[in-house]
Design an enzyme around this catalytic site. Structure first.
Site, PDB file in Angstrom:
ATOM      1  N   ARG A 127      42.985  46.399  50.578  1.00  0.00           N
ATOM      2  CA  ARG A 127      42.316  47.614  51.031  1.00  0.00           C
ATOM      3  C   ARG A 127      40.794  47.638  50.390  1.00  0.00           C
ATOM      4  O   ARG A 127      40.764  47.599  49.014  1.00  0.00           O
ATOM      5  CB  ARG A 127      42.938  48.763  50.828  1.00  0.00           C
ATOM      6  CG  ARG A 127      44.536  48.819  51.628  1.00  0.00           C
ATOM      7  CD  ARG A 127      45.217  49.973  51.353  1.00  0.00           C
ATOM      8  NE  ARG A 127      44.395  51.263  51.866  1.00  0.00           N
ATOM      9  CZ  ARG A 127      44.503  52.590  51.633  1.00  0.00           C
ATOM     10  NH1 ARG A 127      45.608  52.576  50.683  1.00  0.00           N
ATOM     11  NH2 ARG A 127      44.085  53.414  52.390  1.00  0.00           N
ATOM     12  N   SER A 128      39.756  48.194  51.020  1.00  0.00           N
ATOM     13  CA  SER A 128      38.688  48.240  50.636  1.00  0.00           C
ATOM     14  C   SER A 128      38.479  48.967  49.232  1.00  0.00           C
ATOM     15  O   SER A 128      37.553  48.825  48.353  1.00  0.00           O
ATOM     16  CB  SER A 128      37.429  48.741  51.766  1.00  0.00           C
ATOM     17  OG  SER A 128      36.274  48.790  51.204  1.00  0.00           O
TER      18      SER A 128
ATOM     19  N   ARG B 282      37.168  47.384  45.634  1.00  0.00           N
ATOM     20  CA  ARG B 282      35.813  47.824  45.039  1.00  0.00           C
ATOM     21  C   ARG B 282      35.989  48.178  43.352  1.00  0.00           C
ATOM     22  O   ARG B 282      34.839  48.337  42.947  1.00  0.00           O
ATOM     23  CB  ARG B 282      35.196  49.292  45.747  1.00  0.00           C
ATOM     24  CG  ARG B 282      34.959  48.736  47.194  1.00  0.00           C
ATOM     25  CD  ARG B 282      34.087  49.943  47.978  1.00  0.00           C
ATOM     26  NE  ARG B 282      34.133  49.542  49.430  1.00  0.00           N
ATOM     27  CZ  ARG B 282      33.363  50.426  50.346  1.00  0.00           C
ATOM     28  NH1 ARG B 282      32.494  51.154  49.845  1.00  0.00           N
ATOM     29  NH2 ARG B 282      33.403  50.057  51.586  1.00  0.00           N
TER      30      ARG B 282
ATOM     31  N   LEU C  82      53.085  39.628  46.828  1.00  0.00           N
ATOM     32  CA  LEU C  82      51.329  39.632  46.804  1.00  0.00           C
ATOM     33  C   LEU C  82      51.054  39.021  45.403  1.00  0.00           C
ATOM     34  O   LEU C  82      51.757  39.152  44.315  1.00  0.00           O
ATOM     35  CB  LEU C  82      51.083  41.249  46.463  1.00  0.00           C
ATOM     36  CG  LEU C  82      51.803  42.088  47.537  1.00  0.00           C
ATOM     37  CD1 LEU C  82      51.558  43.398  47.298  1.00  0.00           C
ATOM     38  CD2 LEU C  82      51.152  41.697  49.091  1.00  0.00           C
ATOM     39  N   GLU C  83      50.011  38.027  45.509  1.00  0.00           N
ATOM     40  CA  GLU C  83      49.481  37.455  44.458  1.00  0.00           C
ATOM     41  C   GLU C  83      48.352  38.284  43.826  1.00  0.00           C
ATOM     42  O   GLU C  83      47.072  38.148  44.184  1.00  0.00           O
ATOM     43  CB  GLU C  83      49.022  36.094  44.819  1.00  0.00           C
ATOM     44  CG  GLU C  83      50.013  35.317  45.194  1.00  0.00           C
ATOM     45  CD  GLU C  83      49.654  34.120  46.383  1.00  0.00           C
ATOM     46  OE1 GLU C  83      48.633  34.507  46.923  1.00  0.00           O
ATOM     47  OE2 GLU C  83      50.443  33.491  46.942  1.00  0.00           O
TER      48      GLU C  83
END
Length: 217
Positions: A148-149, A153, A175-176
């Site tokens: 997710r952005s 960020r 998830l890595e």
């Protein structure tokens, strides 16, 4: 009278025949492109809901009811972070990159609780996490996991290699995770940590039955 000359009626028939032929060619090409586009595309939020209704996509959670309306976006569906992780042990022993190599031999299992509600990963450190939800996709679909952005960020990578959800699979998603920032990052279970984009395939794939068919840490 020259037999090679066509009458006005004959020319009219020929004109309409040629026009009809061109129209059929145009419709055939248009149908071909339409069929091609309908067989391979990204599913919108509306199409994801339809696929869930038809049983082509499944999003389940063993511990609680999944609120799909809060997870489905414009063209993706969010997944939340689980409470189980694997961190790499501090060991300088080389890891052999071979088919038989087992990541569990070089990591330690960590399960969070109320006393320890978050996992902190240091700058440039990686770990393995897992989603709370289990994802199912039918043989004519596959999924791609994306970060997710808002978290990217601040330097959070959700995966750095394996983001492909195989057709026919039904499992939680590992998830890595990598901290690309210069600050420690704290991971909290239950947060919408990633999103999945679903795509239609050309034809049907064979149900995945590989090493990580039943994902676990």
């Amino acid at each position: 009278m020259n037999v090679t000359m066509l009458s006005f009626d004959s020319k009219l028939v020929l004109f309409f025949s040629f026009t009809t032929f061109c129209l059929w060619i145009f419709l055939a090409i248009k149908s071909l492109f339409k069929k091609k586009n309908s067989n391979g595309c990204v599913l919108t939020g509306k199409e994801i809901k339809k696929a869930i209704t038809k049983g082509q996509i499944g999003i389940t959670n063993k511990k609680k009811t999944v609120d799909l309306n809060s997870l489905i976006g414009c063209a993706s569906i969010d997944l939340t972070l689980g409470s189980v992780f694997r961190k790499y042990t501090k060991n300088t022993k080389p890891i052999e990159i071979r088919e038989k190599t087992n990541y569990q031999d070089f990591t330690e299992l960590i399960e969070l609780s109320k006393k320890k509600p978050y996992l902190e990963i240091a700058p440039h450190e990686s770990c393995l996490g897992i989603t709370q939800e289990s994802v199912y996709v039918s043989k004519n679909l596959f999924g791609l996991i994306s970060g997710r952005s808002r978290f990217a960020r601040v330097g959070l990578f959700i995966h750095f290699c394996a983001n492909f959800i195989q057709p026919g699979i039904e499992a939680q998603q590992v998830l890595e995770i990598f901290n690309a920032s210069n600050h420690p990052l704290r991971l909290y279970p239950g947060e919408k940590i990633c999103q999945v984009v679903f795509l239609k395939m050309f034809g049907e794939g064979v149900n995945y039955n590989g090493k990580f068919f039943k994902q676990k840490l």
